[in-house]
Scaffold this motif. Structure first.
Motif, PDB file in Angstrom:
ATOM      1  N   GLN A 155       3.141   0.592  -0.409  1.00  0.00           N
ATOM      2  CA  GLN A 155       2.802  -0.656   0.252  1.00  0.00           C
ATOM      3  C   GLN A 155       2.445  -1.708  -0.789  1.00  0.00           C
ATOM      4  O   GLN A 155       1.905  -1.392  -1.847  1.00  0.00           O
ATOM      5  CB  GLN A 155       1.616  -0.474   1.207  1.00  0.00           C
ATOM      6  CG  GLN A 155       1.906   0.368   2.433  1.00  0.00           C
ATOM      7  CD  GLN A 155       0.725   0.376   3.394  1.00  0.00           C
ATOM      8  OE1 GLN A 155      -0.422   0.189   3.002  1.00  0.00           O
ATOM      9  NE2 GLN A 155       1.017   0.584   4.676  1.00  0.00           N
ATOM     10  N   ASN A 157       0.424  -5.434  -0.575  1.00  0.00           N
ATOM     11  CA  ASN A 157      -0.302  -6.329   0.330  1.00  0.00           C
ATOM     12  C   ASN A 157      -0.209  -5.833   1.767  1.00  0.00           C
ATOM     13  O   ASN A 157      -0.005  -6.623   2.704  1.00  0.00           O
ATOM     14  CB  ASN A 157       0.244  -7.761   0.232  1.00  0.00           C
ATOM     15  CG  ASN A 157      -0.170  -8.437  -1.058  1.00  0.00           C
ATOM     16  OD1 ASN A 157      -1.302  -8.295  -1.521  1.00  0.00           O
ATOM     17  ND2 ASN A 157       0.759  -9.176  -1.668  1.00  0.00           N
ATOM     18  N   SER A 158      -0.320  -4.493   1.930  1.00  0.00           N
ATOM     19  CA  SER A 158      -0.266  -3.822   3.234  1.00  0.00           C
ATOM     20  C   SER A 158       1.116  -3.896   3.878  1.00  0.00           C
ATOM     21  O   SER A 158       1.279  -3.499   5.031  1.00  0.00           O
ATOM     22  CB  SER A 158      -1.315  -4.409   4.192  1.00  0.00           C
ATOM     23  OG  SER A 158      -2.623  -4.244   3.658  1.00  0.00           O
ATOM     24  N   ARG A 159       2.110  -4.374   3.146  1.00  0.00           N
ATOM     25  CA  ARG A 159       3.479  -4.430   3.644  1.00  0.00           C
ATOM     26  C   ARG A 159       4.241  -3.195   3.205  1.00  0.00           C
ATOM     27  O   ARG A 159       4.275  -2.875   2.015  1.00  0.00           O
ATOM     28  CB  ARG A 159       4.178  -5.681   3.092  1.00  0.00           C
ATOM     29  CG  ARG A 159       5.624  -5.846   3.577  1.00  0.00           C
ATOM     30  CD  ARG A 159       6.317  -7.043   2.905  1.00  0.00           C
ATOM     31  NE  ARG A 159       6.848  -6.705   1.583  1.00  0.00           N
ATOM     32  CZ  ARG A 159       6.318  -7.080   0.442  1.00  0.00           C
ATOM     33  NH1 ARG A 159       5.208  -7.791   0.425  1.00  0.00           N
ATOM     34  NH2 ARG A 159       6.883  -6.741  -0.712  1.00  0.00           N
ATOM     35  N   GLY A 216       8.274  -9.629  -2.837  1.00  0.00           N
ATOM     36  CA  GLY A 216       8.558 -10.464  -1.681  1.00  0.00           C
ATOM     37  C   GLY A 216       8.497 -11.940  -2.038  1.00  0.00           C
ATOM     38  O   GLY A 216       8.182 -12.312  -3.180  1.00  0.00           O
ATOM     39  N   GLU A 219       5.683 -13.737  -4.231  1.00  0.00           N
ATOM     40  CA  GLU A 219       4.889 -12.700  -4.882  1.00  0.00           C
ATOM     41  C   GLU A 219       5.251 -12.613  -6.360  1.00  0.00           C
ATOM     42  O   GLU A 219       6.387 -12.862  -6.762  1.00  0.00           O
ATOM     43  CB  GLU A 219       5.113 -11.339  -4.218  1.00  0.00           C
ATOM     44  CG  GLU A 219       4.469 -11.218  -2.846  1.00  0.00           C
ATOM     45  CD  GLU A 219       4.697  -9.856  -2.232  1.00  0.00           C
ATOM     46  OE1 GLU A 219       3.863  -9.452  -1.394  1.00  0.00           O
ATOM     47  OE2 GLU A 219       5.700  -9.196  -2.555  1.00  0.00           O
TER      48      GLU A 219
END
Length: 238
Positions: A155, A157-159, A216, A219
């Protein structure tokens, strides 16, 4: 260099090496990384040590007094109790035929002197995981990336980040050694392994795939390219 992430008993490594200075260097670095270390100075002593306390992995020099590393490896593979014992051949012999001979004798891996300690540790960890000597469970974190080795998930950033098997192994290795620059050849040895013959430019392809997956919009690009040197996982741009 990252320490072993395991709550189990520290893996025991038998270092079979007749050069005292190299044996001392290996002991120092391995113990620093959380291994227990036993030593043998010749081939016959190595077999005795293995019989007395079976190690989790053997670092075996090719050129040894009394009995060669090749013969030690043969005997390890002949004995039912040690047939599956992970063996890495460490030698100054560099010809391709020698590497093939060592692997055909039963060695799991082959590394030539002088070697990079980080690369050797990465090979050892991978081999121990495959053999069950070190648990792959654990978490790696760098910047805003979290890697769950037990669940095989990444993951940022929790993505959720979806990676292919090679990109996963490449990211795992880089996260174990943040900010350190590795050449293409070192990455090939650590991630693909010495018994898989691929072109160095293959690394560039997988680095591009890794970048595309983990970076992303807006980022920071965490994979740093160092011209004429290689790649590093780094949060500081230059």
């Amino acid at each position: 260099m990252a320490e072993l992430m395991s709550n189990q008993t520290k893996p025991l490594v038998l270092v079979v090496e007749d050069e005292a200075a190299l044996a001392t260097m290996l002991r120092y670095n391995l113990e620093k990384q959380g291994f227990r270390v036993d030593e043998a100075g010749d081939g016959q002593e190595a077999l005795t040590r293995i019989s007395e306390a079976k190690p989790d992995l053997v670092l075996l020099d090719w050129m040894l007094p009394v009995m060669s590393g090749i013969e030690v490896c043969r005997q390890i593979r002949r004995r039912p109790i040690t047939r599956d014992l992970p063996v890495i051949m460490v030698t100054a012999r560099t010809e391709d035929g020698d590497a093939v001979r060592g692997l055909n004798t039963g060695a799991d891996d082959y590394i030539t002197k002088p070697f990079n300690m980080d690369a050797l540790l990465a090979r050892m960890r991978a081999l121990l995981r495959r053999s069950g000597g070190v648990s792959a469970k654990g978490m790696l974190e760098f910047h805003d990336i979290v890697m769950d080795l037990s669940a095989h998930r990444v993951q940022r950033n929790s993505r959720p980040i979806h990676l292919g098997p090679t990109e996963f192994r490449l990211l795992e290795f880089l996260m174990q050694h943040p900010r350190r620059v590795f050449s293409r050849e070192e990455l090939l040895d650590a991630v693909w392994g010495p018994d898989i013959h691929v072109e160095p430019r293959t690394v560039d392809v997988h680095i591009r795939r890794l970048r595309k997956s983990i970076n992303g919009p807006d980022e920071l690009d965490l994979v740093r390219t160092v011209r004429a040197a290689g790649y590093a996982l780094d949060s500081e741009t230059i």
